[in-house]
Design an enzyme around this catalytic site. Structure first.
Site, PDB file in Angstrom:
ATOM      1  N   SER A 122      -5.636   2.893 -27.113  1.00 12.93           N
ATOM      2  CA  SER A 122      -5.058   2.053 -26.064  1.00 12.93           C
ATOM      3  C   SER A 122      -6.101   1.254 -25.284  1.00 12.93           C
ATOM      4  O   SER A 122      -6.008   1.130 -24.061  1.00 12.93           O
ATOM      5  CB  SER A 122      -4.182   2.896 -25.123  1.00 12.93           C
ATOM      6  OG  SER A 122      -3.097   3.455 -25.850  1.00 12.93           O
ATOM      7  N   GLU A 131      -3.959   8.285 -38.344  1.00 14.84           N
ATOM      8  CA  GLU A 131      -2.677   8.062 -39.044  1.00 14.84           C
ATOM      9  C   GLU A 131      -2.807   8.415 -40.520  1.00 14.84           C
ATOM     10  O   GLU A 131      -1.855   8.902 -41.136  1.00 14.84           O
ATOM     11  CB  GLU A 131      -2.217   6.604 -38.827  1.00 14.84           C
ATOM     12  CG  GLU A 131      -1.727   6.394 -37.399  1.00 14.84           C
ATOM     13  CD  GLU A 131      -1.856   4.986 -36.868  1.00 14.84           C
ATOM     14  OE1 GLU A 131      -2.054   4.041 -37.652  1.00 14.84           O
ATOM     15  OE2 GLU A 131      -1.766   4.823 -35.633  1.00 14.84           O
ATOM     16  N   HIS A 177      -8.823   7.458 -40.301  1.00 16.50           N
ATOM     17  CA  HIS A 177      -7.991   7.151 -39.127  1.00 16.50           C
ATOM     18  C   HIS A 177      -6.972   8.276 -38.965  1.00 16.50           C
ATOM     19  O   HIS A 177      -6.472   8.828 -39.945  1.00 16.50           O
ATOM     20  CB  HIS A 177      -7.291   5.802 -39.323  1.00 16.50           C
ATOM     21  CG  HIS A 177      -6.624   5.309 -38.085  1.00 16.50           C
ATOM     22  ND1 HIS A 177      -5.432   5.812 -37.627  1.00 16.50           N
ATOM     23  CD2 HIS A 177      -7.010   4.369 -37.171  1.00 16.50           C
ATOM     24  CE1 HIS A 177      -5.109   5.205 -36.496  1.00 16.50           C
ATOM     25  NE2 HIS A 177      -6.045   4.326 -36.193  1.00 16.50           N
ATOM     26  N   GLY A 233      -1.925   4.228 -29.535  1.00 15.93           N
ATOM     27  CA  GLY A 233      -0.605   3.614 -29.538  1.00 15.93           C
ATOM     28  C   GLY A 233       0.319   4.123 -28.436  1.00 15.93           C
ATOM     29  O   GLY A 233       1.517   3.870 -28.463  1.00 15.93           O
ATOM     30  N   LYS A 249      -3.236  -2.456 -38.614  1.00 17.36           N
ATOM     31  CA  LYS A 249      -2.312  -1.484 -39.226  1.00 17.36           C
ATOM     32  C   LYS A 249      -1.356  -2.215 -40.180  1.00 17.36           C
ATOM     33  O   LYS A 249      -1.766  -3.187 -40.802  1.00 17.36           O
ATOM     34  CB  LYS A 249      -1.581  -0.686 -38.147  1.00 17.36           C
ATOM     35  CG  LYS A 249      -2.532  -0.127 -37.093  1.00 17.36           C
ATOM     36  CD  LYS A 249      -1.922   0.923 -36.238  1.00 17.36           C
ATOM     37  CE  LYS A 249      -2.897   1.311 -35.144  1.00 17.36           C
ATOM     38  NZ  LYS A 249      -2.525   2.477 -34.418  1.00 17.36           N
ATOM     39  N   GLU A 281     -11.552   8.644 -31.378  1.00 22.00           N
ATOM     40  CA  GLU A 281     -10.197   8.216 -31.032  1.00 22.00           C
ATOM     41  C   GLU A 281      -9.321   9.431 -30.727  1.00 22.00           C
ATOM     42  O   GLU A 281      -8.815  10.077 -31.659  1.00 22.00           O
ATOM     43  CB  GLU A 281      -9.567   7.457 -32.199  1.00 22.00           C
ATOM     44  CG  GLU A 281     -10.291   6.193 -32.590  1.00 22.00           C
ATOM     45  CD  GLU A 281      -9.329   5.227 -33.257  1.00 22.00           C
ATOM     46  OE1 GLU A 281      -9.115   4.150 -32.698  1.00 22.00           O
ATOM     47  OE2 GLU A 281      -8.773   5.550 -34.314  1.00 22.00           O
ATOM     48  N   ASN A 291      -7.788  -3.313 -35.633  1.00 18.57           N
ATOM     49  CA  ASN A 291      -7.057  -2.655 -36.722  1.00 18.57           C
ATOM     50  C   ASN A 291      -5.596  -3.100 -36.632  1.00 18.57           C
ATOM     51  O   ASN A 291      -4.874  -2.660 -35.743  1.00 18.57           O
ATOM     52  CB  ASN A 291      -7.176  -1.131 -36.555  1.00 18.57           C
ATOM     53  CG  ASN A 291      -6.322  -0.367 -37.545  1.00 18.57           C
ATOM     54  OD1 ASN A 291      -5.847  -0.925 -38.535  1.00 18.57           O
ATOM     55  ND2 ASN A 291      -6.131   0.912 -37.285  1.00 18.57           N
TER      56      ASN A 291
HETATM   57  C1  PEP Z   1      -6.123   2.478 -33.555  1.00 20.34           C
HETATM   58  O1  PEP Z   1      -5.310   2.004 -34.334  1.00 20.34           O
HETATM   59  O2  PEP Z   1      -7.153   2.964 -34.000  1.00 20.34           O
HETATM   60  C2  PEP Z   1      -5.840   2.429 -32.123  1.00 20.34           C
HETATM   61  C3  PEP Z   1      -6.752   2.870 -31.310  1.00 20.34           C
HETATM   62  O3  PEP Z   1      -4.627   1.916 -31.728  1.00 20.34           O
HETATM   63  P1  PEP Z   1      -4.214   1.489 -30.224  1.00 20.34           P
HETATM   64  O4  PEP Z   1      -5.299   0.590 -29.704  1.00 20.34           O
HETATM   65  O5  PEP Z   1      -2.904   0.771 -30.382  1.00 20.34           O
HETATM   66  O6  PEP Z   1      -4.112   2.734 -29.417  1.00 20.34           O
END
Ligand code: PEP
Length: 261
Positions: free
Chosen positions: A220, A104, A102, A180, A14, A174, A12
């Site tokens: 992460s 976000e 997601h 992040g 973003k 998640e 992803n």
């Molecule tokens: C994500 O964007 O779904 C995500 C898990 O980001 P990151 O790997 O940077 O934590």
């Protein structure tokens, strides 16, 4: 214990990489990823909307076997929704996987469970596969509410989705506190929560759907922790944000099975 679920590693991006950078990234990634990798698992990349056409033509013309993904979409087919992109438009571009819900989108853009459910159904109606994201905040985890939160998000997100469609879906667990932040859930905690996801699917849609649905962990994921996470029985893939923005780190995650645990 083995299963027949094919792993899916998704990148992803973003709101990163313009279409020139996207082209470079896809080509670099295609040099790093091997035939053995694509034989072993599915790979999807989710660029911003403005890059989709460039990435699609690059994948097609260079015969790169990655699936094209999108980061979200509207639930309606067309209409007066300034700034939005419809599932029909994504399907026409050859998009296979669309992320829905997601954290976000939920937190920054206020997307509700009901809206996310409408998107999941719209994505399915256009023959694409939703990657439905669920996960708890740090406060919810500390209050012992992680399971209840994920159960509620799943029940709402999967409402009116038929069992055979649920079987085809991807669900990404998640934890919001891990996205992040560099702070990954332990493999044990990630496994526990991915098993919770599968048991909610079993209750809602039956054991066949639960056995078939692919559950990703996201938060992460890095080359150094991917192998341990992927070795868990209920984790069938990873949704990767930051580490997907560098071809070599994403490729090393894709190649998790070559790493020692
Ligand atoms: C994500 O964007 O779904 C995500 C898990 O980001 P990151 O790997 O940077 O934590």
């Amino acid at each position: 214990m083995t299963n027949n679920r094919r792993p899916l590693i998704s990148g992803n991006w973003k709101m990163n990489l313009n279409h020139f950078e996207a082209l470079k990234m896809v080509q670099e990634l295609s040099y790093e990823v091997t035939r053995d990798d694509v034989d072993a698992l599915d790979i999807s990349i989710h660029p911003p909307f403005t890059d989709l056409r460039t990435v699609q033509t690059t994948l097609d013309s260079d015969k790169i076997p990655f699936f094209l993904g999108a980061q979200h979409c509207h639930s309606e087919k067309s209409g007066a929704f300034t700034g939005e992109v419809s599932p029909a438009m994504l399907a026409k571009l050859g998009v296979r996987y669309v992320i829905a819900g997601h954290s976000e989108r939920r937190e920054i853009f206020g997307e509700s469970d009901e809206l996310i459910n409408a998107k999941v159904r719209a994505i399915l109606a256009h023959d694409m596969t939703p990657i439905l994201c669920v996960g708890e905040t740090l406060e919810e985890r500390q209050a012992g509410e992680a399971e209840a939160k994920v159960q509620a998000q799943l029940k709402a997100g999967l409402a009116r989705v038929k069992a055979e469609q649920v079987a085809e879906l991807v669900i990404a667990y998640e934890p919001i506190w891990a996205i992040g932040t560099g702070q990954t859930a332990s493999a044990e905690d990630a496994q526990t929560m991915c098993a919770v996801v599968r048991s909610v699917v079993a209750d809602k849609s039956g054991s066949d759907a639960a056995e078939a649905v692919r559950v990703q962990y996201g938060g992460s994921v890095k080359p150094t922790n991917a192998a341990e996470l992927m070795s868990q029985p209920d984790i069938d893939g990873a949704l990767v944000g930051g580490a997907s923005l560098e071809a070599s780190s994403f490729a090393r995650i894709v190649q998790y099975r070559l790493h020692d645990l």
